[in-house]
Write a protein that holds these residues in place. Structure first.
Motif, PDB file in Angstrom:
ATOM      1  N   ILE A  14     -74.927  23.498 -71.305  1.00  0.00           N
ATOM      2  CA  ILE A  14     -74.243  22.219 -71.098  1.00  0.00           C
ATOM      3  C   ILE A  14     -72.731  22.437 -71.131  1.00  0.00           C
ATOM      4  O   ILE A  14     -72.196  22.985 -72.113  1.00  0.00           O
ATOM      5  N   ILE A  15     -72.055  21.997 -70.084  1.00  0.00           N
ATOM      6  CA  ILE A  15     -70.599  22.127 -70.000  1.00  0.00           C
ATOM      7  C   ILE A  15     -69.951  20.760 -70.193  1.00  0.00           C
ATOM      8  O   ILE A  15     -70.229  19.828 -69.448  1.00  0.00           O
ATOM      9  N   ALA A  16     -69.111  20.660 -71.211  1.00  0.00           N
ATOM     10  CA  ALA A  16     -68.384  19.457 -71.628  1.00  0.00           C
ATOM     11  C   ALA A  16     -69.284  18.611 -72.540  1.00  0.00           C
ATOM     12  O   ALA A  16     -70.509  18.635 -72.431  1.00  0.00           O
ATOM     13  N   THR A  17     -68.636  17.866 -73.417  1.00  0.00           N
ATOM     14  CA  THR A  17     -69.385  17.140 -74.450  1.00  0.00           C
ATOM     15  C   THR A  17     -69.060  15.648 -74.465  1.00  0.00           C
ATOM     16  O   THR A  17     -69.035  15.008 -75.510  1.00  0.00           O
ATOM     17  N   GLY A  18     -68.826  15.082 -73.270  1.00  0.00           N
ATOM     18  CA  GLY A  18     -68.575  13.649 -73.154  1.00  0.00           C
ATOM     19  C   GLY A  18     -69.864  12.858 -73.089  1.00  0.00           C
ATOM     20  O   GLY A  18     -70.970  13.377 -73.311  1.00  0.00           O
ATOM     21  N   VAL A  86     -79.657  27.664 -66.132  1.00  0.00           N
ATOM     22  CA  VAL A  86     -78.996  26.646 -65.310  1.00  0.00           C
ATOM     23  C   VAL A  86     -77.830  26.033 -66.085  1.00  0.00           C
ATOM     24  O   VAL A  86     -77.959  25.735 -67.282  1.00  0.00           O
ATOM     25  N   ILE A  87     -76.727  25.822 -65.389  1.00  0.00           N
ATOM     26  CA  ILE A  87     -75.560  25.167 -65.976  1.00  0.00           C
ATOM     27  C   ILE A  87     -75.523  23.710 -65.541  1.00  0.00           C
ATOM     28  O   ILE A  87     -75.619  23.412 -64.347  1.00  0.00           O
ATOM     29  N   TYR A  88     -75.382  22.804 -66.511  1.00  0.00           N
ATOM     30  CA  TYR A  88     -75.133  21.394 -66.203  1.00  0.00           C
ATOM     31  C   TYR A  88     -73.663  21.117 -66.454  1.00  0.00           C
ATOM     32  O   TYR A  88     -73.140  21.393 -67.544  1.00  0.00           O
ATOM     33  N   ILE A  89     -72.985  20.560 -65.454  1.00  0.00           N
ATOM     34  CA  ILE A  89     -71.546  20.298 -65.558  1.00  0.00           C
ATOM     35  C   ILE A  89     -71.308  18.802 -65.693  1.00  0.00           C
ATOM     36  O   ILE A  89     -71.581  18.033 -64.764  1.00  0.00           O
ATOM     37  N   GLY A  90     -70.795  18.396 -66.846  1.00  0.00           N
ATOM     38  CA  GLY A  90     -70.529  16.992 -67.125  1.00  0.00           C
ATOM     39  C   GLY A  90     -69.068  16.717 -67.403  1.00  0.00           C
ATOM     40  O   GLY A  90     -68.731  15.746 -68.091  1.00  0.00           O
ATOM     41  N   SER A  91     -68.187  17.556 -66.881  1.00  0.00           N
ATOM     42  CA  SER A  91     -66.742  17.380 -67.052  1.00  0.00           C
ATOM     43  C   SER A  91     -66.227  16.314 -66.086  1.00  0.00           C
ATOM     44  O   SER A  91     -66.957  15.848 -65.213  1.00  0.00           O
ATOM     45  N   PRO A  92     -64.947  15.895 -66.214  1.00  0.00           N
ATOM     46  CA  PRO A  92     -64.378  14.926 -65.266  1.00  0.00           C
ATOM     47  C   PRO A  92     -64.413  15.442 -63.824  1.00  0.00           C
ATOM     48  O   PRO A  92     -64.466  16.652 -63.584  1.00  0.00           O
ATOM     49  N   HIS A  93     -64.356  14.514 -62.854  1.00  0.00           N
ATOM     50  CA  HIS A  93     -64.423  14.878 -61.433  1.00  0.00           C
ATOM     51  C   HIS A  93     -63.433  15.995 -61.079  1.00  0.00           C
ATOM     52  O   HIS A  93     -63.758  16.896 -60.309  1.00  0.00           O
ATOM     53  N   SER A  94     -62.250  15.897 -61.640  1.00  0.00           N
ATOM     54  CA  SER A  94     -61.175  16.832 -61.306  1.00  0.00           C
ATOM     55  C   SER A  94     -61.515  18.275 -61.661  1.00  0.00           C
ATOM     56  O   SER A  94     -60.930  19.209 -61.107  1.00  0.00           O
ATOM     57  N   HIS A  95     -62.456  18.463 -62.589  1.00  0.00           N
ATOM     58  CA  HIS A  95     -62.791  19.799 -63.068  1.00  0.00           C
ATOM     59  C   HIS A  95     -64.090  20.342 -62.463  1.00  0.00           C
ATOM     60  O   HIS A  95     -64.434  21.505 -62.696  1.00  0.00           O
ATOM     61  N   HIS A  96     -64.796  19.526 -61.720  1.00  0.00           N
ATOM     62  CA  HIS A  96     -66.102  19.946 -61.205  1.00  0.00           C
ATOM     63  C   HIS A  96     -66.006  21.206 -60.350  1.00  0.00           C
ATOM     64  O   HIS A  96     -66.818  22.124 -60.493  1.00  0.00           O
ATOM     65  N   TYR A  97     -65.043  21.226 -59.458  1.00  0.00           N
ATOM     66  CA  TYR A  97     -64.942  22.361 -58.534  1.00  0.00           C
ATOM     67  C   TYR A  97     -64.753  23.678 -59.276  1.00  0.00           C
ATOM     68  O   TYR A  97     -65.501  24.637 -59.065  1.00  0.00           O
ATOM     69  N   GLN A  98     -63.770  23.715 -60.173  1.00  0.00           N
ATOM     70  CA  GLN A  98     -63.491  24.973 -60.878  1.00  0.00           C
ATOM     71  C   GLN A  98     -64.641  25.345 -61.806  1.00  0.00           C
ATOM     72  O   GLN A  98     -65.029  26.524 -61.876  1.00  0.00           O
ATOM     73  N   ASN A  99     -65.198  24.373 -62.508  1.00  0.00           N
ATOM     74  CA  ASN A  99     -66.312  24.668 -63.416  1.00  0.00           C
ATOM     75  C   ASN A  99     -67.520  25.192 -62.653  1.00  0.00           C
ATOM     76  O   ASN A  99     -68.155  26.171 -63.062  1.00  0.00           O
ATOM     77  N   LEU A 111     -76.235  22.467 -61.723  1.00  0.00           N
ATOM     78  CA  LEU A 111     -76.380  21.032 -61.461  1.00  0.00           C
ATOM     79  C   LEU A 111     -75.061  20.406 -61.870  1.00  0.00           C
ATOM     80  O   LEU A 111     -74.687  20.434 -63.049  1.00  0.00           O
ATOM     81  N   CYS A 112     -74.332  19.854 -60.895  1.00  0.00           N
ATOM     82  CA  CYS A 112     -72.988  19.327 -61.151  1.00  0.00           C
ATOM     83  C   CYS A 112     -72.955  17.822 -60.939  1.00  0.00           C
ATOM     84  O   CYS A 112     -73.428  17.318 -59.914  1.00  0.00           O
ATOM     85  N   GLU A 113     -72.373  17.119 -61.896  1.00  0.00           N
ATOM     86  CA  GLU A 113     -72.300  15.662 -61.807  1.00  0.00           C
ATOM     87  C   GLU A 113     -71.559  15.208 -60.557  1.00  0.00           C
ATOM     88  O   GLU A 113     -70.756  15.916 -59.982  1.00  0.00           O
TER      89      GLU A 113
END
Length: 363
Positions: A14-18, A86-99, A111-113
């Protein structure tokens, strides 16, 4: 008589803890047999945050398995963890690409939000990288995987309301902007804040589902858009667009979203009747079909909300099955669909004069 095959385990990082990561994580740890799923089971192997302490707090507060789930003080530690599939990306939109780029580069499935990225060029770059690395990649449009969404599309395909003619889709929420922290992801332009990328994916989703029933490929529309920019933050306060599609001259879709008004509705009108979605756009609970034919009673189809969880586990099940079967994309949420959705958002932004900082637009 042979016994059924045991469920196969997929291990998540899990990436990010929001808040969105919390909802997704809580759904992952729900026993899948409670929703009739016996072929896959999910485990959380690691959580990444800006510090080990934050990751540990997230694991403890949400009951994810204190002492069992690894708490990582950087995202890179999660990407490089051999116990993560599998990585789940739950960071802000601005960070999705780099993450997502970093996770794919490490050879992980992703799996990216939504919104997937900030622009279509970034989405295209991620798709190309996933293919190069031979790993799975999907945008987390969780609503598409609800049983009610699948049933709704089937009703459209069966001609319940005849030929689709008009779609009205609005998802707006009043976030009390005067009292909202300017650093909130909702209004911070550096985080790609605004109605379009936060609420717009739901509005657009309900425009596309009836016009392109699965597995019909999405075609790019002609767009007429208007945006009201917030004078303080320069993010989009209200966004509306009318979409018309090549090869579908009799279909018009109208979508809208706002950060300062409350409105949630999705109405599909056809030659024989109309369908209205019940429940919030992100978590539908059913639909009502009203027929034009005199004397024909309306049809109510109900899908109660799951007893446990938010309903994000259905998209997680899809990811697990795809990964275990060696697929690089989901047939229900394809790479091509995600690219075209971002191209639609790019054109809406262009017409409305909505510009994000260069730092989050670049590849």
């Amino acid at each position: 008589m042979s016994s059924p095959s045991p469920a196969k385990v997929v291990r998540w990082g899990i990436i990010a803890t929001g808040g969105i990561s919390k909802s997704f994580s809580l759904d992952l740890i729900i026993d899948p047999t409670t929703r009739g799923v016996t072929d896959v089971v999910h485990e959380i192997a690691a959580v990444g945050s800006r510090s080990v302490e934050k990751a540990e707090a997230f694991i403890k507060e949400n009951g994810l398995g204190e002492g069992k789930v690894k708490a990582c003080g950087s995202y890179e530690d999660v990407y490089n963890d051999k116990d993560v599939d599998v990585i789940y990306i739950g960071s802000p939109h601005s960070h999705h690409y780099q993450n997502a780029k970093d996770a794919l580069s490490a050879g992980k499935h992703v799996l990216c939000e939504k919104a997937f990225t900030v622009n279509a060029s970034q989405t295209q770059a991620l798709v190309a990288l996933a293919k190069e690395k031979n790993v799975f990649l999907m945008e987390a449009v969780w609503t598409r995987f609800f049983p009610v969404s699948i049933a709704f599309q089937k009703a459209i395909q069966e001609g319940k309301i005849g030929e689709v003619e008009r779609v009205f889709s609005d998802f707006s929420q009043d976030f009390d902007l005067p009292n909202l922290d300017p650093a909130s992801r909702l209004v911070d332009p550096n985080l790609a804040g605004g109605a379009l990328l936060d609420l717009g994916p739901y509005s657009l989703n309900w425009c596309l589902l009836p016009i392109f029933p699965h597995p019909t490929p999405l075609t790019l529309p002609t767009i007429a858009a208007q945006i009201t920019l917030d004078p303080t933050s320069s993010i989009d306060l209200h966004t509306s667009a009318i979409l018309t599609f090549p090869g579908k001259p009799n279909v018009q879709a109208i979508l809208s979203s706002s950060l300062s008004n409350q409105s949630q509705q999705c109405l599909i009108q056809g030659s024989k009747g109309e369908i209205r979605i019940q429940g919030p756009p992100y978590r539908p609970t059913g639909y009502v079909i009203k027929y034009k034919e005199e004397g024909k009673s309306e049809e109510v189809v109900e899908y109660p909300a799951p007893e446990k969880g938010s309903g994000m586990f259905w998209e997680a099940d899809e990811v697990a099955r795809c990964v275990l079967s060696g697929k690089l994309q989901s047939e229900r949420m394809t790479h091509d669909s995600s690219v075209k959705i971002m191209q639609i958002f790019d054109e809406i932004r262009k017409q409305g004069g909505l510009v994000y900082p260069e730092a989050i637009e670049k590849l």
